[in-house]
Design a protein around this motif. Structure first.
Motif, PDB file in Angstrom:
ATOM      1  N   ASP A 115      38.713  21.625  37.600  1.00 34.36           N
ATOM      2  CA  ASP A 115      39.536  21.543  36.397  1.00 34.36           C
ATOM      3  C   ASP A 115      39.800  22.965  35.899  1.00 34.36           C
ATOM      4  O   ASP A 115      39.567  23.948  36.628  1.00 34.36           O
ATOM      5  N   SER A 152      45.062  13.665  37.251  1.00 35.81           N
ATOM      6  CA  SER A 152      43.795  13.674  36.536  1.00 35.81           C
ATOM      7  C   SER A 152      42.688  14.055  37.501  1.00 35.81           C
ATOM      8  O   SER A 152      42.859  13.985  38.734  1.00 35.81           O
ATOM      9  N   GLU A 206      39.968  12.383  37.786  1.00 39.52           N
ATOM     10  CA  GLU A 206      39.529  11.120  38.383  1.00 39.52           C
ATOM     11  C   GLU A 206      40.339  10.797  39.633  1.00 39.52           C
ATOM     12  O   GLU A 206      39.786  10.361  40.649  1.00 39.52           O
ATOM     13  N   THR A 264      33.757  21.624  37.379  1.00 33.70           N
ATOM     14  CA  THR A 264      34.317  20.885  36.251  1.00 33.70           C
ATOM     15  C   THR A 264      33.366  20.919  35.060  1.00 33.70           C
ATOM     16  O   THR A 264      32.139  20.956  35.234  1.00 33.70           O
ATOM     17  N   GLU A 265      33.954  20.897  33.882  1.00 35.37           N
ATOM     18  CA  GLU A 265      33.161  20.782  32.665  1.00 35.37           C
ATOM     19  C   GLU A 265      32.632  19.366  32.476  1.00 35.37           C
ATOM     20  O   GLU A 265      31.802  19.124  31.604  1.00 35.37           O
ATOM     21  N   ARG A 266      33.097  18.435  33.305  1.00 34.80           N
ATOM     22  CA  ARG A 266      32.707  17.021  33.196  1.00 34.80           C
ATOM     23  C   ARG A 266      31.928  16.586  34.439  1.00 34.80           C
ATOM     24  O   ARG A 266      32.111  15.509  34.969  1.00 34.80           O
ATOM     25  N   GLU A 267      31.027  17.439  34.897  1.00 33.96           N
ATOM     26  CA  GLU A 267      30.306  17.174  36.136  1.00 33.96           C
ATOM     27  C   GLU A 267      29.562  15.842  36.100  1.00 33.96           C
ATOM     28  O   GLU A 267      29.532  15.100  37.087  1.00 33.96           O
ATOM     29  N   SER A 268      28.944  15.514  34.975  1.00 34.09           N
ATOM     30  CA  SER A 268      28.172  14.267  34.888  1.00 34.09           C
ATOM     31  C   SER A 268      29.062  13.031  35.034  1.00 34.09           C
ATOM     32  O   SER A 268      28.585  11.962  35.411  1.00 34.09           O
ATOM     33  N   ASP A 269      30.365  13.170  34.748  1.00 31.38           N
ATOM     34  CA  ASP A 269      31.304  12.059  34.916  1.00 31.38           C
ATOM     35  C   ASP A 269      31.865  12.010  36.332  1.00 31.38           C
ATOM     36  O   ASP A 269      32.007  10.925  36.919  1.00 31.38           O
ATOM     37  N   ILE A 270      32.207  13.177  36.879  1.00 29.84           N
ATOM     38  CA  ILE A 270      32.942  13.224  38.141  1.00 29.84           C
ATOM     39  C   ILE A 270      32.017  13.159  39.353  1.00 29.84           C
ATOM     40  O   ILE A 270      32.319  12.488  40.346  1.00 29.84           O
ATOM     41  N   PRO A 289      29.222  11.551  40.099  1.00 30.59           N
ATOM     42  CA  PRO A 289      28.847  10.223  40.614  1.00 30.59           C
ATOM     43  C   PRO A 289      29.985   9.489  41.311  1.00 30.59           C
ATOM     44  O   PRO A 289      29.738   8.514  42.040  1.00 30.59           O
ATOM     45  N   MET A 290      31.222   9.954  41.128  1.00 29.41           N
ATOM     46  CA  MET A 290      32.362   9.299  41.768  1.00 29.41           C
ATOM     47  C   MET A 290      32.515   9.714  43.226  1.00 29.41           C
ATOM     48  O   MET A 290      33.220   9.054  43.991  1.00 29.41           O
TER      49      MET A 290
END
Length: 429
Positions: free
Chosen positions: A243, A312, A314, A332-338, A340-341
């Motif tokens: 990101d 996005s 996602e 990414t600043e959203r590592e905990s979200d991305i 696991p995907m």
């Protein structure tokens, strides 16, 4: 470099094209089949002819092998800087491997039978170490070390030689440190055939490991069943998902590090930030001009590098799973979200400060990883692949009696009355 944005009319076709299956062309399959037939039929003579044809080196049965004295001399004459680097890498890889070894265990099932697993190292394995445009010294560490950590007593290495019949001394030094017990100056599909089927000089192995070009990978595929095969790692690749927090200079450096492998190597970049994409393109062009391997970089940058602007992060993660990269860098600043995907990457490097090159040479996990989309089906190389699993089962009078009615039911439905009686006779007795 190919740049595709999600607003482009070709976006859907490009995204669909990321779903790869690593399959050899008919021409490669035919060449490899012919090579294997020659080696099976003519042994050393075929190896010598094929080495002269493909590597322009004239060998004899007596010069196919690298002696232990040559290995020792390569280590003793290596400069201190290389020795220190090899020792550091070997220490990390060996320690990581030891922690990953499968352990024997036993338990008791519901009927009281003792069950468990026992693990033994293979007696004799083969490791392929590519040569080509660059001697992959690191691959010596990343394969042979695992075999040694597992306790394999006979570790055979095949690697191509130069036109003068020699092997890079740095590579030999690494093989000495890692624990190779036999080294042969044979590359390509003929090396895989020799390790699988054996020749007068090279005795066959039980399992073959290591990366290679399309001919080596196809030879491993065709030898499967005659010997066990680790995985099918071909030309190297990296995919970067980032990101706006991504550092464009670092991302460009990783793309170029991948591209300098040359030939069929691939590098991809996916982002949801248009400004970052543009900055990465500018950095690739700027940094490329400063590098030495222009002959390898040019063709890969032209045909093997792609940059995608996704709607996005996602969607970017979904495309990562479709592509199944050998190496994935996730920034990414959203590592905990991305994170696991992500399901199909061979190895994941997290954050701006995690260059793939550290994984290639030093970190600990083996850099031998699935390529060409094979990450959907195969993991990377691990030390337990050098272990054979054997199940253990012990029953006594009580547990066989408890097992008998269950076995009888299976035997009845499958029409195998002798199976049922082999248990019943013990229960009665």
């Amino acid at each position: 470099m190919k740049i595709i944005r999600h607003t482009d009319p070709t976006w859907q076709q490009t995204a669909a094209a990321l779903n790869r299956r690593a399959e050899a062309s008919d021409a490669v399959q035919e060449v490899v089949s012919g090579v294997i037939k020659q080696v099976r039929a003519r042994g050393d003579a075929a190896l010598i002819e094929l080495t002269e044809k493909f590597d322009r080196a004239k060998l004899t049965p007596e010069t196919l092998a690298v002696s232990q004295d040559e290995l020792a001399a390569a280590w003793n004459t290596a400069d201190a800087e290389l020795q220190e680097a090899l020792i550091a890498s070997h220490r990390n890889v060996f320690t990581f491997a030891q922690k990953s070894l499968r352990q024997n265990w036993s338990s008791t099932n519901e009927q009281g039978a003792e069950v468990g697993e026992v693990y033994h190292p293979f007696e004799r394995v083969g490791c392929y170490v590519p040569g080509g445009s660059a001697p992959l010294v690191s691959t010596s560490i990343m394969t042979v070390t695992l075999a040694a950590a597992a306790g394999v007593p006979e570790i055979v290495v095949c690697t191509p030689c130069g036109p003068d019949g020699s092997v890079n001394p740095g590579l030999l030094a690494a093989l000495k440190l890692a624990g190779a017990t036999e080294v042969y100056k044979v590359g390509g599909a003929q090396a895989i055939a020799a390790m699988a089927y054996g020749t007068e000089t090279i005795r066959p192995v039980a399992k073959i490991f290591g990366p290679g070009n399309s001919f080596v990978v196809e030879a491993k595929r065709q030898a499967f069943g005659v010997v066990s095969i680790d995985l099918l790692p071909g030309p190297s690749e990296v995919l970067i998902l980032a990101d706006k927090s991504g550092n464009p200079a670092y991302i460009a450096a990783d793309i170029l590090a991948q591209a300098e492998h040359g030939k069929d190597s691939q590098a991809g970049f996916i982002t949801d930030d248009a400004d970052l994409l543009n900055a990465v393109v500018a950095e690739v062009n700027r940094q490329c001009a400063t590098l030495s391997r222009q002959a390898q970089l040019g063709p890969v940058l032209e045909k093997g590098v792609f940059l995608l602007l996704a709607p996005s992060l996602e969607e970017g993660a979904r495309l990562v799973n479709v592509y199944a990269p050998e190496h994935l860098t996730l920034i990414t600043e959203r590592e905990s979200d991305i994170l696991p995907m992500i399901r199909t990457a061979g190895a994941i490097f997290l954050g701006n400060d995690s260059p793939v090159a550290v994984g290639d040479f030093l970190a600990g996990p083996s850099h031998t990883l699935p390529t060409g989309g094979a990450g959907k089906s195969f993991p990377g190389l691990t030390v337990d692949m050098f272990q054979r699993r054997t199940s253990m089962i012990r029953l006594n009078k009580e547990s066989v009696t408890k097992s008998e009615p269950i076995v009888r039911a299976f035997a009845k439905v499958e029409g195998l009355d002798a199976h049922g009686e082999s248990v019943a006779i013990r229960a009665r007795g």
